[in-house]
Structures are given as C-alpha cells and as structure tokens.
Design a protein around this motif. Structure first.
Motif, PDB file in Angstrom:
ATOM      1  N   ALA A  17       0.832  -1.202   0.000  1.00 26.55           N
ATOM      2  CA  ALA A  17       0.000   0.000   0.000  1.00 26.55           C
ATOM      3  C   ALA A  17       0.867   1.252   0.000  1.00 26.55           C
ATOM      4  CB  ALA A  17      -0.913   0.002   1.222  1.00 26.55           C
ATOM      5  N   VAL A  51      -9.561   3.890  -0.774  1.00 28.52           N
ATOM      6  CA  VAL A  51      -8.600   2.977  -1.397  1.00 28.52           C
ATOM      7  C   VAL A  51      -9.016   2.599  -2.816  1.00 28.52           C
ATOM      8  CG1 VAL A  51      -7.859   2.002   0.812  1.00 28.52           C
ATOM      9  CG2 VAL A  51      -9.663   0.872  -0.472  1.00 28.52           C
ATOM     10  N   PHE A  53      -7.202  -0.231  -5.966  1.00 31.11           N
ATOM     11  CA  PHE A  53      -6.160  -1.233  -6.185  1.00 31.11           C
ATOM     12  C   PHE A  53      -5.784  -1.292  -7.658  1.00 31.11           C
ATOM     13  CE2 PHE A  53      -8.112  -2.541  -2.258  1.00 31.11           C
ATOM     14  CZ  PHE A  53      -7.050  -2.990  -1.506  1.00 31.11           C
ATOM     15  N   GLU A  65      -2.067  -1.195  -3.598  1.00 32.99           N
ATOM     16  CA  GLU A  65      -3.164  -0.400  -3.045  1.00 32.99           C
ATOM     17  C   GLU A  65      -2.708   1.050  -2.950  1.00 32.99           C
ATOM     18  OE1 GLU A  65      -5.659   0.043   1.159  1.00 32.99           O
ATOM     19  OE2 GLU A  65      -4.054  -1.432   0.992  1.00 32.99           O
ATOM     20  N   CYS A  67      -3.964   4.666  -1.223  1.00 31.42           N
ATOM     21  CA  CYS A  67      -4.912   5.102  -0.202  1.00 31.42           C
ATOM     22  C   CYS A  67      -4.722   6.581   0.118  1.00 31.42           C
ATOM     23  CB  CYS A  67      -4.797   4.254   1.051  1.00 31.42           C
ATOM     24  SG  CYS A  67      -3.154   4.171   1.761  1.00 31.42           S
TER      25      CYS A  67
END
Length: 76
Positions: A17, A51, A53, A65, A67
């Motif tokens: 992420a 979020v 992906f 990911e 965010c």
C-alpha cells in the motif's frame, strides 16, 4: 480476501500500500500510463482511508493499493 489468498498461495506478501495526497489525480495519472485498476471508484478501506487497487496483471503480479485519508481536503 487475505485468508483466501494465503490458502491458495501460501505465506508471502499479499499487497503493498502507498498513501497518496490526491487519489483522484493518481487514478487518472496511472490509468493514462496504462495501468489497469481493479475499480476506478475509491472505496472506504481500513484505517479511515479511501482505497483503490492496481490490478496485478499490470504491476508484475503485485497487488498495489493506493490510499488517501478520508478527511483530507482533496477528498474523493
């Protein structure tokens, strides 16, 4: 989703992420560069973040990911 991944592939990294300042801009930038997004509409995720992906097919098989804090000024 993580437990299903572990059952199928075993231990290892599920995804990486990255927190971004402006999720809308990153979606546009990455799509324009040819990256495939799983869903271009941000969803509420863990830790009060929006979020999205990137599909592993466009990132050398690594689920990415992106965010952004829900409370940020540039909220989605």
């Amino acid at each position: 989703p993580v437990s299903k991944y572990l059952e199928k592939f075993g231990e290892g990294i599920h995804h990486i992420a990255f927190e971004v300042d402006n999720l809308k801009e990153e979606i546009i930038r990455l799509r324009d560069l040819g990256y495939q997004l799983i869903d271009e509409t941000p969803q509420k995720g863990a830790d009060d973040k929006w979020v999205v992906f990137l599909h592993p097919n466009s990132t050398n098989k690594v689920l990415i990911e992106l965010c952004q804090e829900i409370g940020d000024d540039d909220a989605v």
